[in-house]
Scaffold this active site. Sequence first.
Site, PDB file in Angstrom:
ATOM      1  N   PRO A  18      22.341  63.151 -36.422  1.00 15.75           N
ATOM      2  CA  PRO A  18      22.992  62.235 -35.471  1.00 15.75           C
ATOM      3  C   PRO A  18      23.024  60.830 -36.052  1.00 15.75           C
ATOM      4  O   PRO A  18      22.013  60.327 -36.545  1.00 15.75           O
ATOM      5  CB  PRO A  18      22.068  62.305 -34.249  1.00 15.75           C
ATOM      6  CG  PRO A  18      20.719  62.624 -34.825  1.00 15.75           C
ATOM      7  CD  PRO A  18      20.973  63.500 -36.019  1.00 15.75           C
ATOM      8  N   ALA A  20      24.642  56.980 -34.967  1.00 13.44           N
ATOM      9  CA  ALA A  20      25.364  56.180 -33.981  1.00 13.44           C
ATOM     10  C   ALA A  20      26.634  55.604 -34.585  1.00 13.44           C
ATOM     11  O   ALA A  20      26.621  55.020 -35.671  1.00 13.44           O
ATOM     12  CB  ALA A  20      24.474  55.055 -33.459  1.00 13.44           C
ATOM     13  N   CYS A 102      14.816  56.836 -34.343  1.00 13.75           N
ATOM     14  CA  CYS A 102      15.711  55.695 -34.571  1.00 13.75           C
ATOM     15  C   CYS A 102      14.894  54.428 -34.822  1.00 13.75           C
ATOM     16  O   CYS A 102      14.034  54.065 -34.015  1.00 13.75           O
ATOM     17  CB  CYS A 102      16.629  55.490 -33.370  1.00 13.75           C
ATOM     18  SG  CYS A 102      17.761  54.095 -33.592  1.00 13.75           S
ATOM     19  N   ASN A 202      14.943  65.444 -43.826  1.00 13.37           N
ATOM     20  CA  ASN A 202      16.065  64.518 -43.669  1.00 13.37           C
ATOM     21  C   ASN A 202      15.779  63.259 -44.490  1.00 13.37           C
ATOM     22  O   ASN A 202      14.636  62.861 -44.646  1.00 13.37           O
ATOM     23  CB  ASN A 202      16.221  64.197 -42.178  1.00 13.37           C
ATOM     24  CG  ASN A 202      17.270  63.128 -41.894  1.00 13.37           C
ATOM     25  OD1 ASN A 202      16.992  62.164 -41.203  1.00 13.37           O
ATOM     26  ND2 ASN A 202      18.470  63.296 -42.402  1.00 13.37           N
ATOM     27  N   GLY A 226      22.582  63.130 -43.389  1.00 17.66           N
ATOM     28  CA  GLY A 226      23.085  62.002 -42.631  1.00 17.66           C
ATOM     29  C   GLY A 226      24.147  61.238 -43.385  1.00 17.66           C
ATOM     30  O   GLY A 226      25.294  61.662 -43.495  1.00 17.66           O
TER      31      GLY A 226
END
Length: 325
Positions: A18, A20, A102, A202, A226
């Site tokens: 994910p 943003a 985050c 990740n 990502g």
Amino acid sequence: MSLPDFTATERPIVALAPMAGITDLPMRDLVAGFGADLVVSEMVASGELLTARPGTREKAELGLERAATSVQLAGRAPDTMAEAARQIADQGAKVIDINMGCPAKKVTGGLSGSALMRDPDLALSLIDAVANAVDLPVTVKMRLGWDDTNHNAADLSKRAEDAGVRMVVIHGRTRCQFYKGHADWDAIANVVKAVNIPVLANGDITDISSARTALAKSGAAGIMVGRGIQGQPWLLAQLIAELEGTQPPETPDLIPLVQTHYQAILAFYGPDLGLRVARKQLGWYMDRCQTPADLRGRILRSKDSADVMQMLPDALIPQTTPEAA
């Protein structure tokens, strides 16, 4: 209901992280169309979802019917997180991910995201609330810890597993590193050893070489990609083929791909907002092609989507042949 069948093949899981402002519905659809085991939505603030602020509920509602899609929730209040989870479950969500990774100041300043790693008891109360609120798989994405003095991902992941979490994703940096330095894939191995559920590695995975190294060092069940996807939405499909030992698909013709992506962005956001949102995606495609600066500038400054469509073919002719991802 279960996560996608990750046991159907012996190869590692390959998922989209994910991000943003990046992994919106048009981008997720494009990546999933090439091939991915799981794609994760942009972070949705649970409190904003419940108050239906413009643009937030739409992120949760649109795309929920897609297979192999997870919706990521952020927050710090167990009751609010639970109610948000119930709402998106009622709307058709397949998997719910809890954001504990985050690093952005506007998120951690509200004691959400990776700030939760400084308060494991609060973090577990959120997990318990969400897991008990819905009959859906719940996953968690986190970092190694808040800083180098507190690598608590292994302990927190074990507690999350005991609370019913089905998978964890570990970004191989602390919150205080943000995106500096290099992801510590070796440190992810401590999490893998601590739990019996899948762990995805990740951070800094941009090609098959980095994917294989991350897997070897971490011992993880798979990878989550990502920023490496920027400008190459077919990357996950290529990684899957490489890890399966099959012939990777060729890099697609960028002109029709980017034009289709651009039109999907305009349709999703509307012509005015879509024109602005698309600029970063177009910029990454043009980075790949080393588009001349003057043409790049005209495209990114244009306020007319029809003009952009007409200029794209010239902009997407590679000035040098980039290496395949």
